[in-house]
Scaffold this active site. Structure first.
Site, PDB file in Angstrom:
ATOM      1  CE  LYS A 144     -22.697 -47.325  72.513  1.00 55.19           C
ATOM      2  NZ  LYS A 144     -23.128 -47.256  71.086  1.00 55.19           N
TER       3      LYS A 144
HETATM    4  C1  LIG Z   1     -22.581 -48.077  70.107  1.00 53.52           C
HETATM    5  C2  LIG Z   1     -23.359 -48.286  68.854  1.00 53.52           C
HETATM    6  C3  LIG Z   1     -23.074 -49.361  67.979  1.00 53.52           C
HETATM    7  C4  LIG Z   1     -21.925 -50.319  68.212  1.00 53.52           C
HETATM    8  O1  LIG Z   1     -22.119 -51.165  69.321  1.00 53.52           O
HETATM    9  P1  LIG Z   1     -20.899 -51.972  69.970  1.00 53.52           P
HETATM   10  O2  LIG Z   1     -21.410 -52.536  71.226  1.00 53.52           O
HETATM   11  O3  LIG Z   1     -19.801 -50.950  70.196  1.00 53.52           O
HETATM   12  O4  LIG Z   1     -20.464 -53.020  68.988  1.00 53.52           O
HETATM   13  C5  LIG Z   1     -23.881 -49.532  66.872  1.00 53.52           C
HETATM   14  N1  LIG Z   1     -24.893 -48.677  66.593  1.00 53.52           N
HETATM   15  C6  LIG Z   1     -25.186 -47.632  67.404  1.00 53.52           C
HETATM   16  C7  LIG Z   1     -26.306 -46.721  67.032  1.00 53.52           C
HETATM   17  C8  LIG Z   1     -24.445 -47.397  68.565  1.00 53.52           C
HETATM   18  O5  LIG Z   1     -24.737 -46.352  69.372  1.00 53.52           O
END
Ligand SMILES: *Cc1c(COP(=O)(O)O)cnc(C)c1O
Length: 486
Positions: A124
Site C-alpha cells: 500500500k
Molecule cells: C491490502 C492488502 C492486500 C489486498 O489488496 P487489495 O487491493 O485490497 O486487493 C493483500 N495483501 C496485503 C499485505 C495487503 O495489505
C-alpha cells in the site's frame, strides 16, 4: 483526460477534482472516459526508464491537468530508493520494485515482484506515498487543509500515516481496535510522534471503528466544517499509482514487446488487480491476471461461476492473511463496468441489487442478470483460493526450495500462481507484504521468527503516542474539533 462514474454521472471531472474525493455523487466509482493506449515505440523507450520516470510517463497520460514539471517533481520525490529501502539484502533496492526469479526451467518461470519495501512493509506504500505528495501539492495550491479520518485493522492506516506524516495542511485521525492489531502493527503506528498524526485506539473491534467513521461522516455539516476526507482503496489515484508497477514488472521480465507475462495477485478489495486490468486495457502484453483469495473467496467464486455473492459479517472469516479478509470487494465495480461494455445503467442496477439482495448473477443461467461470464476470458482473468494449511505449506516450501521467507498474503499468491503457471509465459507473483509484519504465522510455519529489516529490530520498545476512547461518537467529534481548531 476526463473521468466518468461507473453509474453514469457525467459531469466531467478532471484528475485534480477527483483527487481529494471518494465516490462519485451517484455512488459510483470514477474511471477515465477511455483508457489511454501505450504504443509499441513507447513501451520500447520505457524499458530504459527509472521507476520514477516510468511513473511520470504513465501519470502524464492520466493527470493531464497537472503541469508536467510539477508532476515530474512529485514522482521524483516519491519514488526514491531511500523510501523503499527495506529490500532483501541481495535484491536491488534502487529498482524500487525489484524482481527475483524463483524458478526457471523447462520453460516454466516463476518470479516474485517485491512491492513491500516501503516504510510500512506492505504494497500500500506504493500508492499512498504518491497520494501524500499529491495531496500536499494540491492543498498548497488551493490554500486548503484536509483532515483524513479513517479506521484500520492494520496495513491501510499505517501506510496512510507514513505517507501523510509531517505534510503541510494535512492531519490524520486513525481509529484502530484497541489490543486487536499485532504488536508490530500497533508499534508501527503508535510510535509516530508527528504532531499531525492522531492515533485513537477504540475499545471495540474493527467494525465498531468503521461504524464510528460512518456515523461521523453521515453528519454532513460536521464533515464539511472539519474538512474531513478519506484515503480508502476506491480512491482513483491509488489505483493509477499501482498501474506503474505492472509496467515495471513486465518491462523487467521481458526483452521484447512480443513476449507476454501473467500476474498473480493476492486480492481483497480488488484494488491491486484492478490496476493490472487497467494496464492490460492500455495495451500492456499481459496474458493472464490471476486473482488469489484466502478463505474469504467472494472473488474466486465470481471468477469460477459468474455469481457475485457478498458475505455477511458472520461469514467473513478472520484469517492469517488478514488484509484479504473482505466480505465485498470495493473496487470490483470498476471491472464490472468494463465487462458490461461500460453500460452504466446496468452497473447501477446490479450494485443496487448488491445492497438489496446481496449480489448478482452473470452466469447466463435462466433467471440470471446477464451472461457476461462468458466474456471474462477475453479480459484474461482467472482465479484460485488458498487456506491456512496452504499458507503454512507454501511458506515452508518457498523457504526450502528458494531460500527466502514470504509473508502469508504472498504465500496465498504463490500457491495459486503454481496452479496457473504455463509453459513459455513467465508468471509474476506480486509480493504484498514482508514476513516481519505477520510473524505469528511465520513462527507457526517455520518454528522461528521472520527476519526484520534493519531499523525495525526494537520497534515495539519505542515510546508510543495514542489516545484510548470508547465507541462514543459525540466524544469522537469533539476530539477531532479540539485538535483541528475548526
Ligand atoms: C491490502 C492488502 C492486500 C489486498 O489488496 P487489495 O487491493 O485490497 O486487493 C493483500 N495483501 C496485503 C499485505 C495487503 O495489505
Amino acid at each position: 483526460m476526463h473521468y466518468v462514474s461507473t453509474r453514469g454521472h457525467t459531469a466531467q471531472q478532471n484528475f485534480s477534482e477527483i483527487l481529494l474525493g471518494g465516490l462519485a455523487p451517484d455512488g459510483g466509482l470514477y474511471l477515465p472516459q477511455s483508457y489511454p493506449q501505450v504504443s509499441d515505440d513507447e513501451l520500447t523507450a520505457w524499458r530504459q526508464l527509472s521507476y520514477a520516470d516510468l511513473a511520470l510517463a504513465l501519470l502524464t497520460k492520466f493527470a493531464t491537468d497537472i503541469a508536467p514539471a510539477d508532476l515530474a517533481a512529485i514522482t521524483a520525490k516519491t519514488y526514491v530508493a531511500g523510501v523503499y529501502c527495506n529490500a532483501r539484502p541481495d535484491d536491488d533496492a534502487s529498482r524500487i520494485t525489484p524482481l527475483r526469479i524463483l524458478e526457471e526451467h523447462d520453460g516454466r518461470t516463476l518470479i516474485l515482484q517485491a512491492l513491500s519495501n516501503g516504510p510500512t512493509l506492505a504494497f500500500k506504500d506504493m500508492a499512498m506515498q504518491l497520494l501524500g505528495n499529491l495531496f500536499e501539492y494540491t492543498l498548497a495550491r488551493q490554500d486548503a487543509e484536509l483532515n483524513i479520518f479513517g479506521a484500520t485493522s492494520g496495513d491501510t492506516g499505517s501506510a496512510a500515516e507514513y505517507a501523510m506524516r509531517g505534510k503541510k495542511g494535512i492531519r490524520v485521525f486513525m481509529l484502530s481496535p484497541h489490543h486487536k492489531m499485532s504488536a508490530f502493527q500497533a508499534a508501527q503506528m503508535f510510535s509516530l510522534q508527528d504532531p499531525n498524526i492522531f492515533n485513537v485506539a477504540v475499545d471495540g473491534v474493527f467494525d465498531d471503528c468503521q461504524d464510528m467513521v460512518k456515523a461521523v461522516s453521515n453528519d454532513l455539516e460536521f464533515k464539511k466544517r472539519q474538512k474531513i476526507g478519506t484515503v480508502n482503496s476506491i480512491n482513483w489515484v491509488r489505483v493509477v499509482a499501482q498501474v506503474v508497477y505492472y509496467f515495471r514488472g513486465y518491462l523487467s521480465a521481458t526483452t521484447s514487446n512480443e513476449q507476454k507475462v501473467s500476474f498473480t495477485v493476492p486480492s481483497g478489495n480488488f484494488g491491486n488487480i484492478c490496476a493490472g486490468h487497467i494496464a492490460r486495457m492500455m495495451g500492456l502484453p499481459i496474458d493472464k491476471l490471476v486473482v488469489a483469495t484466502n478463505e474469504n473467496d467472494v472473488l474466486d467464486e465470481f471468477f469460477r461461476t459468474g455469481v457475485y455473492r457478498v458475505r455477511k459479517s458472520a461469514e467473513t472469516w478472520h484469517t492469517t492473511s488478514p488484509s484479504m479478509d473482505i466480505s465485498k470487494a470495493s473496487n470490483f465495480e470498476r471491472f464490472i463496468y468494463d465487462l458490461l461494455g461500460r453500460d452504466a445503467v446496468r452497473v447501477a442496477a446490479l450494485f443496487k441489487k448488491v445492497d438489496t439482495e446481496g449480489g448478482f448473477d452473470l452466469s447466463g443461467k435462466p433467471g440470471s442478470d446477464g451472461d457476461e461470464f462468458k466474456q471474462i476470458a477475453r479480459f484474461g482473468f482467472e482465479s484460485g483460493k488458498s487456506v491456512h494449511a496452504d499458507r503454512l505449506a507454501t511458506i515452508r516450501q518457498v523457504e526450502k526450495k528458494y531460500g527466502i521467507t514470504v509473508d502469508t498474503h504472498t504465500a496465498d499468491g504463490i500457491k495459486v500462481a503454481l496452479e496457473h503457471l504455463q509453459q513459455g509465459v513467465p508468471m509474476i507473483v506480486l509480493e504484498t507484504a514482508l514476513p516481519a509484519k505477520f510473524n505469528e504465522t511465520i513462527l507457526e510455519a517455520l518454528g522461528r521468527d521472520a527476519e526484520r529489516p534493519a531499523g525495525f529490530e526494537h520497534i515495539e520498545a519505542l515510546p508510543q503516542r495514542f489516545d484510548v476512547m470508547s465507541t462514543d461518537v459525540a466524544a469522537m467529534k469533539s476530539y477531532i474539533a479540539q485538535h483541528t481548531g475548526l
